[in-house]
Design an enzyme around this catalytic site. Structure first.
Site, PDB file in Angstrom:
ATOM      1  CG  LEU A 119      -1.795   1.225   1.479  1.00  0.00           C
ATOM      2  CD1 LEU A 119      -2.789   1.415   0.333  1.00  0.00           C
ATOM      3  CD2 LEU A 119      -2.547   1.092   2.809  1.00  0.00           C
ATOM      4  CD  GLU A 121       1.545   4.902  -4.286  1.00  0.00           C
ATOM      5  OE1 GLU A 121       1.615   6.124  -4.564  1.00  0.00           O
ATOM      6  OE2 GLU A 121       0.787   4.103  -4.859  1.00  0.00           O
ATOM      7  N   PRO A 122       5.966   6.662  -1.686  1.00  0.00           N
ATOM      8  CG  PRO A 122       7.711   6.964  -3.231  1.00  0.00           C
ATOM      9  CD  PRO A 122       6.436   6.211  -3.024  1.00  0.00           C
ATOM     10  N   GLY A 125       2.036   7.259   3.190  1.00  0.00           N
ATOM     11  CA  GLY A 125       2.359   6.325   4.261  1.00  0.00           C
ATOM     12  C   GLY A 125       1.130   6.108   5.108  1.00  0.00           C
ATOM     13  CB  SER A 126       0.019   7.691   8.252  1.00  0.00           C
ATOM     14  OG  SER A 126       1.124   7.214   8.995  1.00  0.00           O
ATOM     15  CG  ASP A 234      -9.946  -2.772  11.341  1.00  0.00           C
ATOM     16  OD1 ASP A 234      -9.151  -1.920  11.786  1.00  0.00           O
ATOM     17  OD2 ASP A 234     -11.069  -2.486  10.870  1.00  0.00           O
ATOM     18  NE  ARG A 237      -3.294  -0.864  12.083  1.00  0.00           N
ATOM     19  CZ  ARG A 237      -4.103   0.024  11.536  1.00  0.00           C
ATOM     20  NH1 ARG A 237      -5.373   0.093  11.910  1.00  0.00           N
ATOM     21  NH2 ARG A 237      -3.659   0.863  10.620  1.00  0.00           N
ATOM     22  CD  GLU A 357       0.244  -4.984   9.680  1.00  0.00           C
ATOM     23  OE1 GLU A 357      -0.917  -5.005  10.131  1.00  0.00           O
ATOM     24  OE2 GLU A 357       0.943  -6.001   9.554  1.00  0.00           O
ATOM     25  CB  THR A 359       3.202   5.464  13.162  1.00  0.00           C
ATOM     26  OG1 THR A 359       2.186   6.483  13.140  1.00  0.00           O
ATOM     27  CG2 THR A 359       4.015   5.505  11.885  1.00  0.00           C
TER      28      THR A 359
END
Length: 373
Positions: A119, A121-122, A125-126, A234, A237, A357, A359
């Site tokens: 998922l 990419e540069p 992220g989150s 979900d 984690r 997954e 932060t």
């Protein structure tokens, strides 16, 4: 919590496997190479295929069983546990969204081959809405263009769930999921991360340059990618959290054994009241994290998936592992930062689990928004 006889037998089996593979810890940590021999053990012992349905050659294990396995392996070999968790992360979106034909095509393979989840990419992220990789429909195929980063085991996985925008103007509602195979034209591997922890399961850069993906490899429907990704996380984690509980318990086990043999000023270190206080705090924190992980896993198995509980378990357990390994190094002093002892490696492995997954800062946002909604 009382385990069934079957669960107890699984834990005992995995305990012996963990002892066998842990002798490779330092070698794998130094080389940063994927340990195919350990992968082979997981495959041959039918651990790799635990969550895959029995009708496709797996064991139909639930989330709790998977967490028990990851915790036990994480006590002695965190990077090896992370290999399993990465594979199960890659399998979960397929488990959630594959149609009958896709299940028949991929589920048997994933009892023998590695999967991955891509998922990040540069610029994303989150924030999954920042994904800019595009998938354009072209007759019987989708053409994917973009770059993915930090894909755990992406360079060795045979099957990767890749998220790309089919309708960029719709934001996250335009995100779709695709089953991408290692040999698809246009897929290549870029940078392999030289990371501080979990060095046996390095993350990879995936380069998609006019990558041809058959239309039948669309996972679910167009626009369902964000939902698939969030539902996956979900459910996965708590598995990262279980590894962290294993690291914490393994660290406590090691430090107790260390203290029984170590003296300071002609007195056993274990008699120090200050150290005893630390040991008590460590045990309390580990048990609290363990129970939250088990609860979140049981909720998943019972069909009561809770975004909040999964985030809480991941946040508490991974933070606890950092704290426990830090305490252990403080107690051991110079020994704690020496490669002659595993604690410094456990700390490095723990840090990665706080980040992947989502932060732990993101987990706290998820929890607080859930509370305020």
């Amino acid at each position: 919590m009382k385990l069934t006889n079957q669960q107890k037998a699984l834990v005992e089996k995995v305990k012996e496997i963990a002892k066998r593979i842990s002798i490779r810890n330092r070698e794998v940590d130094r080389s940063g190479e994927f340990p195919w021999d350990i992968f082979g053990i997981f495959k041959d012992e039918r651990i790799l295929s635990l969550p895959i349905p029995q009708e496709f050659g797996g064991q139909s294990a639930g989330s709790l069983e998977c967490c028990l396995v990851l915790e036990e392996i994480g006590r002695l070999s965190p990077s090896s546990a992370h290999m399993l968790a990465g594979h199960w992360l890659g399998f979960t979106p397929l488990e959630l969204s594959c149609n009958t034909s896709q299940k028949q095509r991929y589920f048997p393979r994933l009892t023998q081959e590695l999967s991955a989840f891509s998922l990040t990419e540069p610029a994303a992220g989150s924030d999954a809405g920042g994904v800019i990789t595009e998938a354009i429909k072209d007759k019987d195929n989708y053409i994917l263009n973009g770059t993915k980063i930090y894909c755990t085991q992406g360079h060795v996985a045979s099957v990767i769930t890749v998220f790309a925008k089919t309708s960029p103007e719709k934001g996250v509602k335009g995100l779709s999921a695709f089953i991408v195979e290692k040999g698809f034209p246009g897929l290549s591997i870029g940078k392999i991360e030289d990371q501080m922890g979990m060095r046996g399961t390095p993350a990879a850069e995936l380069i998609l340059q006019d990558c041809i993906v058959p239309k039948e490899n669309l996972l679910g429907e167009e626009g369902e990618g964000f939902s698939i990704a969030m539902k996956t996380l979900d459910r996965t984690r708590p598995k990262d959290a279980a590894i962290s509980v294993g690291i914490s318990q393994g660290t406590l086990d090691y430090i107790i054994d260390y203290l029984k043999k170590k003296t300071f000023m002609n007195e056993p270190m274990a008699r120090s009241q200050g150290i005893q206080f630390l040991l008590a705090d460590m045990a309390i924190a580990i048990e609290a994290a363990r129970l939250l992980v088990y609860e979140s896993a049981i909720m998943i198995d019972e069909g009561r998936v809770s975004t909040k509980h999964s985030a809480m378990a991941k946040c508490l357990a991974t933070d606890t592992a950092i704290r426990i390994t830090d305490y252990a190094i403080d107690i051991m002093g110079n020994d704690g930062i020496s490669e002659e002892h595993p604690v410094e490696m456990f700390m490095r492995d723990s840090k990665l689990l706080q980040i992947l997954e989502g932060t732990n800062q993101i987990q706290r946002l998820i929890i607080s928004r859930n509370l305020l909604s």
